[in-house]
Scaffold this active site. Structure first.
Site, PDB file in Angstrom:
ATOM      1  N   TRP A 257      24.323  31.144  14.977  1.00  0.00           N
ATOM      2  CA  TRP A 257      23.156  30.278  14.762  1.00  0.00           C
ATOM      3  C   TRP A 257      22.175  30.316  15.927  1.00  0.00           C
ATOM      4  O   TRP A 257      22.572  30.262  17.093  1.00  0.00           O
ATOM      5  CB  TRP A 257      23.631  28.841  14.569  1.00  0.00           C
ATOM      6  CG  TRP A 257      22.538  27.815  14.536  1.00  0.00           C
ATOM      7  CD1 TRP A 257      21.982  27.161  15.597  1.00  0.00           C
ATOM      8  CD2 TRP A 257      21.859  27.317  13.378  1.00  0.00           C
ATOM      9  NE1 TRP A 257      21.000  26.289  15.173  1.00  0.00           N
ATOM     10  CE2 TRP A 257      20.906  26.365  13.811  1.00  0.00           C
ATOM     11  CE3 TRP A 257      21.968  27.583  12.010  1.00  0.00           C
ATOM     12  CZ2 TRP A 257      20.076  25.677  12.929  1.00  0.00           C
ATOM     13  CZ3 TRP A 257      21.135  26.895  11.133  1.00  0.00           C
ATOM     14  CH2 TRP A 257      20.213  25.959  11.591  1.00  0.00           C
ATOM     15  N   ASP A 260      15.652  26.376  18.142  1.00  0.00           N
ATOM     16  CA  ASP A 260      14.476  26.280  19.007  1.00  0.00           C
ATOM     17  C   ASP A 260      14.502  27.212  20.221  1.00  0.00           C
ATOM     18  O   ASP A 260      15.528  27.335  20.899  1.00  0.00           O
ATOM     19  CB  ASP A 260      14.344  24.861  19.558  1.00  0.00           C
ATOM     20  CG  ASP A 260      14.374  23.793  18.492  1.00  0.00           C
ATOM     21  OD1 ASP A 260      14.442  24.133  17.300  1.00  0.00           O
ATOM     22  OD2 ASP A 260      14.343  22.609  18.859  1.00  0.00           O
ATOM     23  N   ARG A 378      15.544   3.764  15.854  1.00  0.00           N
ATOM     24  CA  ARG A 378      16.996   3.860  15.749  1.00  0.00           C
ATOM     25  C   ARG A 378      17.352   4.380  14.365  1.00  0.00           C
ATOM     26  O   ARG A 378      16.742   3.989  13.370  1.00  0.00           O
ATOM     27  CB  ARG A 378      17.658   2.490  15.948  1.00  0.00           C
ATOM     28  CG  ARG A 378      17.624   1.974  17.373  1.00  0.00           C
ATOM     29  CD  ARG A 378      18.193   0.566  17.449  1.00  0.00           C
ATOM     30  NE  ARG A 378      18.309   0.108  18.822  1.00  0.00           N
ATOM     31  CZ  ARG A 378      19.407   0.203  19.556  1.00  0.00           C
ATOM     32  NH1 ARG A 378      20.497   0.733  19.027  1.00  0.00           N
ATOM     33  NH2 ARG A 378      19.441  -0.226  20.799  1.00  0.00           N
TER      34      ARG A 378
END
Length: 703
Positions: A257, A260, A378
């Site tokens: 994988w 970014d 949150r």
């Protein structure tokens, strides 16, 4: 398995029913198998030790087996199944114990999802599929797996299959190579006591028999063993070379994988591209920092993993996105460390000039609390959606942007200041937006300085949005907003080169489902490096880095191609790795269509359509016959149709990267299945069109 193999079947005190059933089977299958108590076993008398356990693991069970770890490190072999798998941590073979243990109901056939990289592993030799059911439905069985975290030292050979569903984050079969020995762990779906379907029973017995035979023969798979060195990365690439969807001149991970780009820096004349990397498989989990380097932006080399999560640190669950700066001659990275439900900034400094080793600050995290205003969002996963970093120095002060989500909706780029990169004072948001979108987070903020004007870009889960304007005194005044790319492109990051250019890379996520990525054995690629600048009218320019012309090989060229309505011009080029450059004038045509990756009968094709509505569209509806691939159409606006369109298209395996007028970009991921889907054609709709200065170059690999 050779009947002469000596197998020691381990137990504590007395065998449970599950152990007795498993060991009875083993003694019937192998003449040299026998039961032995952990407290009295002489490990060197056996070719393999097998510990099968259904009771929850208790570290005290190893108190009477001090010789077991030494036996393995001196060249012994050990098979750990079900609840014995967690023994890898107290035995010292692994710093991170399985985080998911217990008993589970099995409502459907369950088994193992093998990684494509290891489909030739000897313990998988008798199966012709990556998906092998070893346990039937309707029972409750013990298990031990890695799920929210991955092993630090072990290789993940297989995850989990439940019915027809791939559960890639339930990592169940693993391999370790401590010292001169070898350990295999099979943490689920190999219970023996309860009856099961004949096929599942046969698969389970074959798996265990193969595992014991593999360990008894003291074999090694060429791709196992950690940490991976550069040679092993080369072998991983060779294993995937035959995949026509895998890009050859875009940066990709050796396997597994990638997401970014991180820590981009031009250091000592070399371009360093770090990236989010999961060595455990082609899925997002327990992120490390991968590392590739280049001297010329044309040829790239893999380097060892740069940052690894620390089991006892604030980045145990992942070393997430960050940036690199030059701090008085010391390369320094700031990144987000994740642990449990907290994600906070961490810092590390280079331990060598090659940037291959990094020292994490013992005082991490360097910011321990979330800002009070605005209130940070949150979520179920996080105490605060607060991550990703952009750092620069101005007037002896360090400035840091951190991306965030805001309670009530929207995202923000939050500003901090510091004199030393370690003690930070919160200043407030430089910009907030998307207030009407609940749950939005502005990820990967980056501020770029073009002199009189500045550019801020953020990634908001769907798009990379950029703002052009002016930044002053901690506030960004916006006068233009657009997308950096209109397709499969996310979380870009930039570097300043030694000659003063800004080069930007973005992550090109896959446009096929999880199973398609798993079967491929890899996921994710980087965009081409883009040179960013401002035009005379103040707009943003994006061009492929000029160094990429060095990749050009065979050329097919036309001065002019004139198209009448309904005409199709088939170019004499068949390729999945090329650059096309042309100037397109619609004249009185409604549209011009450039079709790439086209099969002779048109069953598979990817049209790039430029219309009089000043729009470019990449139509993926016929790009692939694979149902795992995405088939939608992606579009972007360009300058008015009555002006010529300058077009550069880069096709590389599954990547189609379009640059229009050196300003607009659209990147698509497509997955043709046919070997002959390599054609290129041009056509006009409802009128005449002219294609001038048409060139097609075959492009070489960067590896």
């Amino acid at each position: 398995m050779a009947d002469s193999s000596r197998i020691g079947c381990l137990y504590v005190d007395a065998c449970t029913d599950e152990q007795a059933t498993a060991y009875d089977w083993c003694q019937e299958a192998v003449d040299g198998a026998e039961r032995c108590a952990l407290s009295s076993v002489e490990p060197t008398e056996y070719d393999v030790l097998w510990w099968h356990r259904d009771e929850l693991f208790d570290e005290r069970a190893l108190a009477d087996a001090p010789a077991l770890a030494a036996y393995v490190r001196d060249g012994g072999t050990l098979l750990l199944t079900l609840s014995a798998l967690p023994a890898v941590e107290p035995l010292g073979f692994e710093e991170v114990a399985p985080d998911a243990t217990g008993w589970e109901e099995v409502p459907e056939p369950t088994g193992h999802l093998w990684q494509a990289l290891y489909d030739d592993h000897p313990i998988h030799a008798d199966y012709d599929t990556l998906r092998v059911h070893t346990r039937g439905a309707g029972v409750t069985i013990p298990y031990a797996r890695y799920e929210s975290i991955a092993p630090r030292s072990g290789d993940v050979l297989a995850s989990t299959i439940r019915g027809d569903t791939d559960v890639v984050k339930q990592m169940a079969i693993l391999s370790w190579e401590p010292g001169d020995g070898q350990v295999l762990g099979i943490g689920s779906s190999v219970a023996f006591a309860q009856p099961t379907h004949d096929v599942c029973q046969g698969n389970r017995e074959t798996l265990i028999e193969n595992a014991l035979a593999f360990l008894a023969a003291d074999e090694r798979h060429p791709l196992t063993g950690r940490p991976k060195n550069v040679d092993t990365f080369g072998q991983l690439r060779e294993r995937l070379d035959d995949d026509p969807s895998r890009p050859s001149y875009h940066v990709t991970p050796p396997a597994n994988w990638l997401n970014d780009p991180n820590g981009l820096i031009h250091w000592n004349g070399r371009y360093h591209l770090f990236y989010q990397y999961n060595p455990a498989g082609p899925f997002h989990n327990t992120i490390h920092w991968g590392h590739a380097v280049s001297d010329d932006l044309v040829h790239w080399e893999d380097r060892p993993v740069a940052l690894t999560p620390s089991p006892d640190g604030p980045d145990r669950d992942g070393c997430w996105s960050g940036c690199a700066v030059d701090n008085a001659g010391v390369p320094t990275v700031l990144y987000t460390g994740g642990r449990d439900k907290r994600q906070l900034p961490c810092i590390a400094t280079a331990a060598d000039d090659d940037l291959t080793a990094w020292d994490k600050d013992p005082d991490n995290p360097i910011i321990e609390e979330l800002p009070a205003e605005p209130e940070v969002l949150r979520t179920e996963d996080w105490e605060g959606e607060f991550r990703d970093h952009c750092v620069w120095r101005e007037n002896e002060t360090w400035h840091q942007l951190i991306g965030a989500g805001i309670e009530g909706g929207g995202g923000a780029a939050l500003l901090y200041e510091s004199a030393d990169l370690r003690n930070w004072e919160y200043q407030g948001p430089i910009l907030a937006g998307d207030r009407d979108t609940a749950g939005t987070v502005w990820e990967c903020p980056e501020l770029l300085d073009f002199g009189d004007r500045q550019l801020l870009h953020i990634s908001n889960y769907e798009d990379v949005v950029y703002f052009l304007g002016t930044y002053e005194d901690g506030e960004f005044d916006v006068d233009r907003r657009d997308k950096l790319d209109h397709g499969d492109f996310y979380a870009p990051q930039s570097m300043w080169t030694d000659d003063g250019r800004i080069l930007t890379w973005g992550w090109l996520p896959e446009a096929r489902d999880v199973s398609g990525q798993w079967d491929a054995g890899w996921s994710g690629a980087m965009s081409l490096p883009r040179e960013l600048s401002l035009a005379d009218d103040g707009g943003l320019c994006q061009r492929p880095a000029p160094e990429l012309t060095e990749l050009r090989g065979d050329n097919t060229s036309y001065d002019v191609v004139r198209l009448d309505a309904g005409d199709t011009e088939q170019l004499p080029v068949e390729s999945r790795s090329f650059e096309l450059r042309a100037t397109v004038r619609l004249e009185d045509a409604e549209a011009v269509e450039l079709s790439v990756l086209e099969s002779p009968d048109g069953e598979e094709r990817t049209p790039i359509r430029y219309s009089y509505e000043s729009e470019i569209a990449v139509d993926r509806s016929a790009s692939s016959t694979d149902p795992q691939a995405t088939g939608d159409t992606q579009t972007m606006r360009v300058r008015p149709y009555d002006a010529p369109l300058s077009l550069r298209v880069f096709v590389d395996g599954s990547v189609v990267e379009v640059f229009a007028n050196e300003r607009h970009c659209l990147t698509s991921r497509v997955y043709p299945t046919r070997e002959d889907a390599t054609g290129i054609s041009l056509s006009a709709e409802d009128g005449h069109a002219t294609i001038a200065s048409l060139d097609v170059w075959e492009l070489d690999s960067v590896w």
